[in-house]
Enzyme design. Sequence first.
Site, PDB file in Angstrom:
ATOM      1  N   ALA A  91      -5.992 -53.768  61.507  1.00 49.93           N
ATOM      2  CA  ALA A  91      -7.375 -53.521  61.084  1.00 49.93           C
ATOM      3  C   ALA A  91      -7.484 -52.861  59.725  1.00 49.93           C
ATOM      4  CB  ALA A  91      -8.085 -52.663  62.134  1.00 49.93           C
ATOM      5  N   ASN A  92      -6.387 -52.765  58.971  1.00 52.98           N
ATOM      6  CA  ASN A  92      -6.445 -52.087  57.682  1.00 52.98           C
ATOM      7  C   ASN A  92      -6.891 -52.994  56.539  1.00 52.98           C
ATOM      8  OD1 ASN A  92      -3.343 -52.677  58.321  1.00 52.98           O
ATOM      9  ND2 ASN A  92      -3.722 -53.109  56.160  1.00 52.98           N
ATOM     10  N   SER A  95      -4.609 -69.946  65.125  1.00 55.93           N
ATOM     11  CA  SER A  95      -4.831 -70.670  63.878  1.00 55.93           C
ATOM     12  C   SER A  95      -4.816 -72.162  64.172  1.00 55.93           C
ATOM     13  CB  SER A  95      -3.724 -70.327  62.876  1.00 55.93           C
ATOM     14  OG  SER A  95      -3.681 -71.265  61.820  1.00 55.93           O
ATOM     15  N   TYR A  98       5.646 -70.310  61.629  1.00 57.44           N
ATOM     16  CA  TYR A  98       4.287 -69.787  61.771  1.00 57.44           C
ATOM     17  C   TYR A  98       3.524 -70.574  62.828  1.00 57.44           C
ATOM     18  CZ  TYR A  98      -0.532 -68.536  60.555  1.00 57.44           C
ATOM     19  OH  TYR A  98      -1.840 -68.118  60.609  1.00 57.44           O
TER      20      TYR A  98
END
Length: 328
Positions: free
Chosen positions: A43-44, A171, A196
Amino acid sequence: MRCSGTAIGVRVHRINGTLWGMLDPSQYRVPDQGGKVAVVTGANGGLGLCVAERLAAAGADVVMACRNMKKAADAARRVEAASTGGRVSVLALDLSSQSSVREAASKATAELGRVDMLVNNAGVMAVPRELTEDGWERQLATNHLGHFAFTALLWPLLAEAPAARVVAVSSNAHRMGRIRFDDLDGERSYNPWVAYAQSKLADLLFVAELQRRLDAVGSPAMATAAHPGWSATDLQTTGRGAGRLETRLMDFVNGLFGQSAAMGALPTVHAATSPNVVAGGYYGPGGPLEMRGFPVPVGRSRAAADAATAHALWEVSELRTGVEFTAG
């Protein structure tokens, strides 16, 4: 621009005769979340920060679980500014490290009475092959195995909520993925995008198997998933260590096709809060090719719906992490 924001207006691009509008995320209304506790990983910055802001603006207590504490402290001030009464706190969490996952879960257990929403957002994308301290390929370790263990260890807190939700951020790349049980860590062959895609497919398989187990015991908890479409965030460049030329190219392409991080966060916020969400559901942008737009239910690949693969991945994840995950 604040993610919770003020209207940003409509910016229009013309591509091959088609008009693409830059939509206003403030048009999406989040139900009141007062009294609820949300834990958001990563969350940064980027999508995670926007998710945290929207949940805080809706009244939730928000725990920002982040690896970079300096960035997290700066981000927490933004979330506090958006908050409408809930508490905002920061929790140190490096999902690539199982020892960090355990420490974070232990601290959360000691400080929180329950968790209503766990948003498994943090991730890395298409990075060069690297093994974590646990000996695992970094993308699978961070995007899936870390979240698997974190969710399992927080389950007693989630079980305390009347109707908890676990949200996995996947994704569209999952459509290119397959779980390579014979080479999970890319020892024999490695491609950053293939790895990924495998990790994002794993996220959806985790949600499917978790929901199956919740249904089996009649739990009121719910597992859902979301994807952000094509959203302009630093995950595409800084997070991958992209060079200057690639960064400029990505900035150009983002300007043509991408939506803001604030818009990209909406499917995740929707999956975490909307009363219209269904158990095991998957949500993404409703525009062409699911690249941009407001949240709608979206489809997934056949591989993401394979129950046998989901069950096998769960067992492998328990074996690797050493966490026995009994959801119910």
